[in-house]
Design a protein around this motif. Structure first.
Motif, PDB file in Angstrom:
ATOM      1  N   ASN A   1      -9.804   4.420  -2.548  1.00  0.00           N
ATOM      2  CA  ASN A   1      -9.953   3.232  -3.616  1.00  0.00           C
ATOM      3  C   ASN A   1      -8.924   2.047  -3.727  1.00  0.00           C
ATOM      4  O   ASN A   1      -8.850   1.132  -4.470  1.00  0.00           O
ATOM      5  CB  ASN A   1     -10.426   3.842  -5.059  1.00  0.00           C
ATOM      6  N   LEU A   2      -7.977   2.605  -3.098  1.00  0.00           N
ATOM      7  CA  LEU A   2      -6.629   1.684  -3.111  1.00  0.00           C
ATOM      8  C   LEU A   2      -6.913   0.176  -2.506  1.00  0.00           C
ATOM      9  O   LEU A   2      -7.517   0.288  -1.306  1.00  0.00           O
ATOM     10  CB  LEU A   2      -5.389   2.229  -2.508  1.00  0.00           C
ATOM     11  N   GLU A   3      -6.381  -0.699  -2.796  1.00  0.00           N
ATOM     12  CA  GLU A   3      -6.745  -2.185  -2.231  1.00  0.00           C
ATOM     13  C   GLU A   3      -5.823  -2.038  -0.881  1.00  0.00           C
ATOM     14  O   GLU A   3      -4.742  -1.609  -0.762  1.00  0.00           O
ATOM     15  CB  GLU A   3      -6.191  -3.015  -3.036  1.00  0.00           C
TER      16      GLU A   3
ATOM     17  N   ARG B   1      -8.983   8.429  -5.330  1.00  0.00           N
ATOM     18  CA  ARG B   1      -7.501   7.689  -5.467  1.00  0.00           C
ATOM     19  C   ARG B   1      -7.133   7.240  -4.249  1.00  0.00           C
ATOM     20  O   ARG B   1      -6.749   5.758  -4.256  1.00  0.00           O
ATOM     21  CB  ARG B   1      -6.447   8.967  -5.624  1.00  0.00           C
ATOM     22  N   ILE B   2      -6.992   7.637  -2.921  1.00  0.00           N
ATOM     23  CA  ILE B   2      -6.707   7.014  -1.834  1.00  0.00           C
ATOM     24  C   ILE B   2      -7.616   5.784  -1.182  1.00  0.00           C
ATOM     25  O   ILE B   2      -7.257   4.633  -1.146  1.00  0.00           O
ATOM     26  CB  ILE B   2      -6.331   8.001  -0.760  1.00  0.00           C
TER      27      ILE B   2
ATOM     28  N   ILE C   1       1.320   8.355  -6.243  1.00  0.00           N
ATOM     29  CA  ILE C   1       0.313   9.543  -6.443  1.00  0.00           C
ATOM     30  C   ILE C   1       0.948  10.893  -6.050  1.00  0.00           C
ATOM     31  O   ILE C   1       1.745  11.238  -5.267  1.00  0.00           O
ATOM     32  CB  ILE C   1      -0.680   9.583  -5.349  1.00  0.00           C
TER      33      ILE C   1
ATOM     34  N   LEU D   1       0.795  -1.074  -0.015  1.00  0.00           N
ATOM     35  CA  LEU D   1      -0.093  -0.022   0.025  1.00  0.00           C
ATOM     36  C   LEU D   1       0.945   1.337  -0.085  1.00  0.00           C
ATOM     37  O   LEU D   1       0.561   2.184  -0.839  1.00  0.00           O
ATOM     38  CB  LEU D   1      -1.175  -0.143   1.362  1.00  0.00           C
TER      39      LEU D   1
ATOM     40  N   ALA E   1       2.032   1.938  -3.600  1.00  0.00           N
ATOM     41  CA  ALA E   1       0.940   2.530  -4.025  1.00  0.00           C
ATOM     42  C   ALA E   1       0.574   3.864  -4.147  1.00  0.00           C
ATOM     43  O   ALA E   1       0.502   4.936  -4.938  1.00  0.00           O
ATOM     44  CB  ALA E   1      -0.371   1.781  -3.908  1.00  0.00           C
ATOM     45  N   LEU E   2       0.796   4.218  -2.418  1.00  0.00           N
ATOM     46  CA  LEU E   2       0.606   5.886  -2.232  1.00  0.00           C
ATOM     47  C   LEU E   2       1.683   6.566  -2.790  1.00  0.00           C
ATOM     48  O   LEU E   2       1.417   7.776  -3.130  1.00  0.00           O
ATOM     49  CB  LEU E   2       0.394   5.777  -0.790  1.00  0.00           C
TER      50      LEU E   2
END
Length: 160
Positions: free
Chosen positions: A135-137, A132-133, A98, A91, A94-95
């Motif tokens: 919705n991240l798995e 964006r945030i 952005i 995670l 992924a962050l």
């Protein structure tokens, strides 16, 4: 620079007093010339240039321009606490992708991760959070701490 980009992220680099002095000189003024730094620390300009190159290549330091977001039209800054499920490292990666997020840390305590964001306005912050945030798995919940005033922000803590 993310932790994953630092070659020696697992073990601290041992700095001698001269390297520490060079870093402190650059923290006071990142535009200081190598010749001026050399005079202050007792090295030639070429030796300072070489040390700075080694320190930056090793990931010990970066030389960057730090801007004031408010002066550039980014009127909304916030810290977002994130509770997660699954692997927080995934995670965090992924962050970190952005663009509006400039700081991501894995933490212990009430939140699994903290992310600092810089946005143009509240609408951009809402869109960032909802589209964006959240919705991240792996994002279970978020709590947003909006900055009312940035009282202090310095990057000159030295080398101790």
């Amino acid at each position: 620079m993310t932790n994953g980009n630092r070659p020696n992220a697992h073990r601290p680099v041992q700095l001698d007093d001269v390297s520490k002095a060079i870093i402190e000189q650059l923290q006071a003024d990142g535009r200081r010339s190598y010749a001026d730094i050399g005079k202050a620390v007792g090295l030639s300009e070429a030796a300072v240039r070489q040390r700075v190159q080694r320190l930056t290549e090793a990931g010990v330091m970066q030389i960057v321009a730090v801007t004031d977001p408010m002066q550039l039209g980014f009127t909304r800054q916030a810290m977002i606490g994130i509770r997660a499920t699954g692997d927080t490292r995934t995670l965090a990666e992924a962050l970190a992708e952005i663009p509006e997020i400039d700081y991501v840390v894995l933490t212990a305590g009430s939140f699994d991760l903290m992310a600092e964001v810089v946005c143009e306005n509240d609408d951009q912050l809402i869109t960032l959070l909802n589209s964006r945030i959240r919705n991240l798995e792996g994002v279970q919940s978020t709590e947003t701490f909006v900055y009312l005033k940035l009282q202090k922000q310095f990057y000159n803590w030295g080398t101790r």
